[in-house]
Design a protein around this motif. Structure first.
Motif, PDB file in Angstrom:
ATOM      1  N   MET B 156      16.914  -8.767  10.471  1.00 36.95           N
ATOM      2  CA  MET B 156      18.011  -7.892  10.055  1.00 36.95           C
ATOM      3  C   MET B 156      17.648  -6.411  10.126  1.00 36.95           C
ATOM      4  O   MET B 156      18.487  -5.587  10.460  1.00 36.95           O
ATOM      5  CB  MET B 156      18.474  -8.245   8.643  1.00 36.95           C
ATOM      6  N   ARG B 158      15.607  -4.951  12.246  1.00 39.55           N
ATOM      7  CA  ARG B 158      15.659  -4.536  13.655  1.00 39.55           C
ATOM      8  C   ARG B 158      17.107  -4.435  14.125  1.00 39.55           C
ATOM      9  O   ARG B 158      17.461  -3.540  14.880  1.00 39.55           O
ATOM     10  CB  ARG B 158      14.878  -5.535  14.515  1.00 39.55           C
ATOM     11  N   VAL B 159      17.939  -5.356  13.656  1.00 38.47           N
ATOM     12  CA  VAL B 159      19.346  -5.313  14.045  1.00 38.47           C
ATOM     13  C   VAL B 159      19.997  -4.050  13.485  1.00 38.47           C
ATOM     14  O   VAL B 159      20.783  -3.383  14.172  1.00 38.47           O
ATOM     15  CB  VAL B 159      20.097  -6.568  13.551  1.00 38.47           C
ATOM     16  N   TRP B 162      19.062  -1.136  15.563  1.00 35.08           N
ATOM     17  CA  TRP B 162      19.772  -1.258  16.841  1.00 35.08           C
ATOM     18  C   TRP B 162      21.234  -0.843  16.677  1.00 35.08           C
ATOM     19  O   TRP B 162      21.806  -0.129  17.496  1.00 35.08           O
ATOM     20  CB  TRP B 162      19.649  -2.714  17.295  1.00 35.08           C
ATOM     21  N   ARG B 163      21.812  -1.245  15.560  1.00 38.43           N
ATOM     22  CA  ARG B 163      23.210  -0.929  15.292  1.00 38.43           C
ATOM     23  C   ARG B 163      23.381   0.578  15.119  1.00 38.43           C
ATOM     24  O   ARG B 163      24.301   1.181  15.651  1.00 38.43           O
ATOM     25  CB  ARG B 163      23.675  -1.663  14.041  1.00 38.43           C
ATOM     26  N   ARG B 166      23.277   2.142  18.375  1.00 39.25           N
ATOM     27  CA  ARG B 166      24.498   1.866  19.120  1.00 39.25           C
ATOM     28  C   ARG B 166      25.609   2.794  18.651  1.00 39.25           C
ATOM     29  O   ARG B 166      26.356   3.353  19.437  1.00 39.25           O
ATOM     30  CB  ARG B 166      24.917   0.409  18.929  1.00 39.25           C
ATOM     31  N   PRO B 173      16.680   1.357  26.290  1.00 43.61           N
ATOM     32  CA  PRO B 173      15.959   0.142  25.902  1.00 43.61           C
ATOM     33  C   PRO B 173      15.095   0.402  24.663  1.00 43.61           C
ATOM     34  O   PRO B 173      14.600   1.509  24.479  1.00 43.61           O
ATOM     35  CB  PRO B 173      15.095  -0.176  27.132  1.00 43.61           C
ATOM     36  N   ARG B 174      14.977  -0.566  23.834  1.00 40.40           N
ATOM     37  CA  ARG B 174      14.273  -0.370  22.569  1.00 40.40           C
ATOM     38  C   ARG B 174      12.780  -0.561  22.647  1.00 40.40           C
ATOM     39  O   ARG B 174      12.049  -0.055  21.852  1.00 40.40           O
ATOM     40  CB  ARG B 174      14.788  -1.342  21.509  1.00 40.40           C
ATOM     41  N   ASN B 175      12.378  -1.332  23.624  1.00 37.40           N
ATOM     42  CA  ASN B 175      10.987  -1.783  23.545  1.00 37.40           C
ATOM     43  C   ASN B 175       9.969  -0.746  23.995  1.00 37.40           C
ATOM     44  O   ASN B 175       9.015  -1.049  24.669  1.00 37.40           O
ATOM     45  CB  ASN B 175      10.805  -3.051  24.365  1.00 37.40           C
TER      46      ASN B 175
ATOM     47  N   THR C 219      28.232  -9.556  11.371  1.00 34.97           N
ATOM     48  CA  THR C 219      26.775  -9.478  11.495  1.00 34.97           C
ATOM     49  C   THR C 219      26.272 -10.536  12.471  1.00 34.97           C
ATOM     50  O   THR C 219      25.344 -10.298  13.240  1.00 34.97           O
ATOM     51  CB  THR C 219      26.124  -9.695  10.118  1.00 34.97           C
ATOM     52  N   ASP C 222      26.650  -9.175  15.808  1.00 38.48           N
ATOM     53  CA  ASP C 222      25.627  -8.160  16.059  1.00 38.48           C
ATOM     54  C   ASP C 222      24.283  -8.788  16.374  1.00 38.48           C
ATOM     55  O   ASP C 222      23.581  -8.357  17.281  1.00 38.48           O
ATOM     56  CB  ASP C 222      25.472  -7.237  14.833  1.00 38.48           C
ATOM     57  N   ASN C 223      23.935  -9.798  15.586  1.00 34.53           N
ATOM     58  CA  ASN C 223      22.643 -10.452  15.816  1.00 34.53           C
ATOM     59  C   ASN C 223      22.565 -11.029  17.224  1.00 34.53           C
ATOM     60  O   ASN C 223      21.560 -10.878  17.911  1.00 34.53           O
ATOM     61  CB  ASN C 223      22.415 -11.580  14.790  1.00 34.53           C
ATOM     62  N   PHE C 226      22.342  -8.225  19.728  1.00 33.39           N
ATOM     63  CA  PHE C 226      21.016  -7.610  19.649  1.00 33.39           C
ATOM     64  C   PHE C 226      19.986  -8.453  20.400  1.00 33.39           C
ATOM     65  O   PHE C 226      19.192  -7.933  21.186  1.00 33.39           O
ATOM     66  CB  PHE C 226      20.616  -7.454  18.177  1.00 33.39           C
ATOM     67  N   ASP C 229      20.408  -8.138  24.030  1.00 31.62           N
ATOM     68  CA  ASP C 229      19.885  -6.854  24.484  1.00 31.62           C
ATOM     69  C   ASP C 229      18.376  -6.913  24.663  1.00 31.62           C
ATOM     70  O   ASP C 229      17.825  -6.439  25.653  1.00 31.62           O
ATOM     71  CB  ASP C 229      20.226  -5.773  23.454  1.00 31.62           C
ATOM     72  N   GLU C 230      17.726  -7.480  23.676  1.00 32.70           N
ATOM     73  CA  GLU C 230      16.268  -7.610  23.764  1.00 32.70           C
ATOM     74  C   GLU C 230      15.881  -8.486  24.938  1.00 32.70           C
ATOM     75  O   GLU C 230      14.920  -8.207  25.644  1.00 32.70           O
ATOM     76  CB  GLU C 230      15.707  -8.225  22.466  1.00 32.70           C
ATOM     77  N   ASP C 233      15.820  -6.828  28.273  1.00 30.84           N
ATOM     78  CA  ASP C 233      14.598  -6.081  28.577  1.00 30.84           C
ATOM     79  C   ASP C 233      13.574  -6.956  29.279  1.00 30.84           C
ATOM     80  O   ASP C 233      12.757  -6.481  30.053  1.00 30.84           O
ATOM     81  CB  ASP C 233      13.967  -5.545  27.285  1.00 30.84           C
ATOM     82  N   PHE C 260      18.373 -15.669  13.303  1.00 32.04           N
ATOM     83  CA  PHE C 260      18.059 -14.845  12.135  1.00 32.04           C
ATOM     84  C   PHE C 260      16.599 -14.435  12.060  1.00 32.04           C
ATOM     85  O   PHE C 260      16.282 -13.336  11.621  1.00 32.04           O
ATOM     86  CB  PHE C 260      18.447 -15.598  10.862  1.00 32.04           C
TER      87      PHE C 260
END
Lengths: 332, 176, 540
Positions: B156, B158-159, B162-163, B166, B173-175, C219, C222-223, C226, C229-230, C233, C260
């Motif tokens: 959560m 990290r999300v 990210w949010r 956004r 890119p995040r990494n 949420t 979003d998860n 997310f 997105d990862e 990469d 989660f």
């Protein structure tokens, strides 16, 4: 403690029978005719009652324990005896369980500790071997007793006896099953004393059943090999009883009465005790059901009446959040 | 002389040592630990047998203090999470002193210096045991703390980052 | 305080229990770390369950309802009428001891009441006293005992120390299943408000939001985004998995931990990559956002309530069949309970793989397929493009999760998938895998942090076997098909076999899949290099 109380109880019962048999025809009639008759009736009625009592409760869910590969894709070999997909497999699995005590045989030892490697591999199967020996021997001994109940003696009893007395040792011939019965039971009793784990879990009733069965076996053995009881007289006594022409047995010794009395106690004890495992194993839902859960629906007669949180309620509760994150909704 | 006598009675001392540890368990469990011969069915018994043998050989062979650590770890890692007080969890090491003296019997006389040397190596092993025990306990706590976070927060945080990015209109890119 | 010699100190605290197991006494204060916290008032309130109150097991007074004895007695009677299994399991145990040393908690803790036979006797003794002729007449001689508050406390302690893994039932000559006994005991404990929060909070959450973690739909989305997105990469491909899409062919149901917490998230990415790779017409659901079901660990009513949404959602979305992800107890529910509780699923079609034409006739009624069945079928038909070498840094073993092994019989499929996606696969010792598998010690709602000591004890048998393959085969990855495993095995491995990572099988599938239009892969799904740098080994 429990072991002592039980030993005492069985001893008292045996003495009671011996004394009763020695005092006169009246008690002999009671011990030789009335008690076995009543005990046998209690045994039959008790088991019937118990099985009906069990069957009165439904099997709400199909919960077999799978101990092998289930039937799934056609090219994966399934194990019908360990995860049966249908009736045949279940019958096979139950047969293995009931006739050969399959589950007790599962103790597999793979990597032994260095100083224990001298132990034989079989040492881990002693419980299985002793239990199997005792149960089979008991069954065959019971069947052999049909010599006393049926006239003329059925031919299969003769076969059984000649197979059982195959080694032709002693006179009368020692039956292999008599030895297996006593040795098996002795082991089952001994481990309740020797293995601390089993000693810890043992109840008085566990010892009671073992003493009782041992008592029955020993008195039977004594009658045949020590007292060399007159078989004709025994047969006459039993035949009279079996044909409801009740007369007090004559010409048979005290051991006979002790033997019959302990058997009677066992009959009465059976339907009220753990000895019910005999009929019970057939009804065990982890073994007697097919693992066909997803293929065929199992119905629960009392399926609970609850329902979950519906989609509509859920959508209403999270409506704004759903909308904000761009979900398609049932109600805008 | 002393070393020889001890080497000779090594197996007896080891058996007694293992037994003295096992005997502290409830009776039924002790029986299980003694008898179950399969190492996978009886991991506690296995750790005791192997760990204690190695420690004893180390002590008798005059091993460097640090060298006993893996063997002690093998035993204490189990005891550190069992229902034992810290003293009980590591105290078995001291038991070895008594067993060594018993194993020597009459040979003790005239070997006081050599015996003292071995005993002090038992003491060093005991200190190492204490360190191993503390390390195991600390690890349990660390694991527990990490678990609290993993089970309650998950990804959560990290999300959330990210949010935030956004919403700020970033799309990198995040990494990195 | 009196001085104590080292000898005395050693003996403290671990005196053998009283000779007779019938004397109940649990010192909760001294045994912290081996029990779970009670359910919070708000959760019991939300679910409408009895006796919500603030209390702690360390309290002397557990604030039971005044007529608690009657409640338990009546509840017991009711359960006996409902479950033949309970009657049979109460009546026929002969105490042969075959199960005694089969429980991971007994093996690791040495506490005699963790022997399955004694765990069941805790309940059986009350049954005898209250419901059998022998028990009424002979009392403790027949193994009966009086139901007291102490007995109830003991139930709370030991029935929340059983992970319902069913290992003991494998060895029992009568198939007595301690999981079933534990479930019954927990039903009884519910009646007087004795339940644990790690079960009831997920149940309450799931009832409300659709998943155990209480993740709300925005949420959830979003998860998922997310994670995609990862993943982009790693692969260079941005996935856009459909959520709540009507008219899809397949509804895909997973345990919520997969979106989660790590390392489940990598397994989640593996699923999505697989579906993209083959072009599956599927949808996720944020309403049916958890296949896992802690109701199984609590009561049949809660089990049914939480499971109810799966078929409801399948119907609403108009899918043809359901596919389920990697999860242990979820699959016990889907395989053994769902159809009975919430079926018949006559609005669905018998599952058929659109890529291979395989009809999953073994799920003809429930209409739900396990992802390992689905994937192994794809592999068998050569439908996946794979580069196994991408998993070469891993030396892999497989932990059979209890429920797929002992309740479904799913043993070969996961192994088939693994052997197709990695080059180095090693089995753990035979008596610790398949139907003999050892539990992670965190199942059935016990995987909370306050219970960590007990989890580590119970995890010893699994950890010990893992350590063996680590030392003998250089294994550095243990795979599993269970979300609870993925949460509880990392600490277990960390303590008992450091250096071994935990992963779901579809994470390795994801690593190996050659996706159309992907970048050259330099990392695995975890973002770590495919070939670990070996700087220290400069002396080759």
């Amino acid at each position: 403690m429990g072991a002592l109380i039980s030993l005492f109880a069985v001893a008292v019962l045996a003495v009671l029978a011996a004394v009763g048999a020695s005092v006169g025809d009246g008690p002999r009639f009671v011990l030789g005719v009335i008690v076995p008759g009543v005990a046998f009736a209690v045994f039959l009625a008790g088991i019937l009652y118990r099985v009906i009592h069990w069957a009165a409760s439904p099997v709400p869910f199909r919960i077999p324990t799978t101990t092998g590969q289930a039937r799934s894709l056609p090219w994966i070999r399934n194990n019908e005896l360990e995860a049966p997909s249908g009736l045949l497999g279940v019958l096979g699995r139950m047969a293995l369980e009931v006739l050969f005590f399959r589950s007790l045989f599962r103790n597999t030892r793979i990597e032994l500790l260095p100083e224990k490697q001298k132990l034989s591999y079989l040492a881990d199967k002693t419980l299985w071997a002793a239990a199997l020996a005792f149960h089979w021997a008991m069954l065959i001994s019971i069947l052999r007793h049909f010599r006393f109940f049926v006239e003329p003696v059925p031919v299969w009893v003769d076969w059984l006896e000649s197979a059982d007395g195959f080694f032709q040792v002693g006179l009368p011939v020692f039956f292999a099953t008599s030895i297996l019965y006593l040795v098996g039971l002795a082991y089952l009793l001994a481990r309740r004393f020797i293995d601390p784990k089993v000693r810890y879990i043992s109840l008085a009733s566990d010892y009671f059943a073992l003493y009782l069965l041992l008592g029955i076996g020993l008195t039977g053995f004594l009658m045949r090999h020590v007292e060399k009881v007159d078989v004709v007289q025994v047969k006459a006594a039993i035949a009279g009883w079996a044909s409801f022409q009740a007369v007090a047995p004559v010409g048979v010794g005290v051991w006979y009465f002790v033997h019959v009395f302990l058997v009677s106690v066992l009959f009465v004890y059976f339907p009220f005790s753990k000895l019910l495992h005999a009929p019970g194993v057939f009804l065990s839902p982890t073994r007697n059901l097919a693992n066909s859960n997803r293929a065929r629906r199992h119905v629960n007669p009392w399926n609970p009446e609850v329902v979950g949180h519906s989609y509509a309620e859920w959508e209403e509760e999270f409506h704004d959040k759903l909308k904000a994150s761009g979900y398609a909704l049932e109600k805008e | 002389m002393l070393a020889e006598t001890l080497a000779h009675s090594r197996d007896t001392i080891l058996d007694r040592w293992i037994e003295s540890v096992i005997a502290r368990y409830p009776e039924d469990t002790a029986g299980f630990l003694r008898r179950q011969a399969d190492r996978f069915a009886n991991p506690v018994g296995a750790s005791l047998r192997e760990g204690l043998a190695e420690v004893l050989d180390g002590v008798l062979g005059g091993a460097e203090p640090g060298a006993l650590e893996p063997a002690l770890d093998r035993v204490i890692r189990v005891r550190a999470v069992q229902d034992l007080s810290p003293a009980a969890a590591v105290g078995f090491v001291f038991e070895l002193k008594r067993l060594l003296r018993d194993g020597l019997g009459d040979a003790q006389a005239g070997n006081t210096a050599a015996l003292a040397e071995i005993e002090s190596s038992v003491d060093r092993a005991a200190l190492t045991a204490f360190e191993v025990y503390m390390r195991c306990r600390e690890q349990v706590w660390a694991i527990r703390n990490a678990e609290v976070k993993n089970l309650s927060v998950g990804i959560m945080e990290r999300v959330a980052e990210w949010r935030a990015r956004r919403e700020a209109g970033e799309d990198a890119p995040r990494n990195q | 305080m009196a001085e104590k010699s080292p000898q005395e100190l050693i003996q403290i605290d671990f005196t053998p229990p009283p000779r007779n197991w019938m004397n109940p006494a649990v010192d909760f204060e001294a045994r912290r770390g081996t029990w779970s916290y009670p359910a919070a008032v708000k959760n019991l309130d939300y679910l409408g369950m009895p006796n919500p109150r603030e209390w702690s097991p360390t309290d002397l007074d557990w604030k039971l309802p005044p007529n608690w004895k009657q409640i338990i007695h009546d509840g017991f009677e009711d359960l006996l009428k409902k479950y033949r299994s309970l009657k049979i399991f109460m009546d026929i145990c002969v105490r042969c001891g075959a199960c005694a040393d089969k429980c991971h908690f007994y093996i690791g803790s040495g506490d005699p009441k963790n022997m399955p036979v004694l765990r069941a006797e805790l309940l059986r003794s009350i049954y005898r006293q209250d419901f059998t002729t022998m028990g009424r007449i002979f009392g403790s001689l027949a193994g009966g005992r009086e139901l007291t508050e102490e007995v109830l406390k003991e139930w709370y302690y030991y029935f929340f120390q059983c992970t319902e893994c069913r290992r003991c039932s494998v060895y029992c000559p009568y198939g007595i299943d301690t999981a079933e006994v534990t479930m019954m005991a927990r039903e009884l404990l519910n009646l007087v408000g004795l339940n644990i929060n790690w079960i009831l909070e997920p149940v309450a959450n799931c009832q409300r939001t659709g998943n155990h973690l209480g993740i709300q739909p925005h949420t959830y989305k979003d998860n998922v985004e997310f994670l995609c997105d990862e993943l982009a990469d790693v692969t260079g491909i941005k996935l856009d998995p459909p959520i709540n899409r009507k008219g899809a062919e397949v509804l895909f149901v997973i345990p919520s931990a997969d979106y989660f917490a790590d390392p489940g998230t990598y397994t989640f990415c593996g699923y999505l990559m697989l579906f993209e790779h083959i072009g599956l017409d599927y949808t996720l659901s944020s309403y049916a956002s958890d296949g896992g079901n802690f109701g199984l660990f609590n009561s049949v009513e809660n089990l049914k309530r939480l499971n109810w949404k799966i078929y409801q959602e399948a119907r609403r979305l108009g899918v043809k069949w359901i596919l389920g992800g990697e999860c242990g107890h979820m699959w016990r529910v889907m395989h053994q309970y769902m159809d009975t509780l919430n079926g018949p699923a006559d609005f669905l079609e018998v599952p058929r793989s659109p890529f291979t034409g395989t009809v999953f006739s073994n799920t003809a009624s429930t209409k739900m397929v396990h992802i390992c069945e689905f994937t192994s079928d794809l592999l068998r038909h050569g439908k996946l493009k794979l580069d196994k070498s991408r998993n070469d840094k891993y030396r892999v073993t497989f932990h059979d999760s209890c429920n797929p092994a002992r309740a479904v019989g799913l043993l070969e499929e996961p192994r088939y998938v693994l052997k197709n996606v990695c080059n180095h696969f090693f089995e753990m010792p035979e008596n610790t895998i398949r139907e003999h598998t050892f539990c992670c010690a965190g199942g059935a709602g016990l995987g909370n942090d306050e219970n960590m000591e007990m989890r580590l004890r119970g995890g010893l048998p699994r950890g010990n076997a893992l350590r063996w393959v680590r030392d003998h085969n250089d294994v550095n990855l243990m795979t599993c098909i269970c979300a609870i495993d993925r949460a509880t095995l990392p600490p277990l491995a960390n303590y008992w076999a450091p250096g071994v990572e935990i992963a779901g099988i579809h994470e390795l599938v994801g690593n190996a899949l050659i996706m159309e239009g992907e970048n050259e892969r330099t990392t695995d799904l975890r973002g770590l290099p495919l070939v670990p740098e070996k700087e220290e080994q400069g002396d080759v």
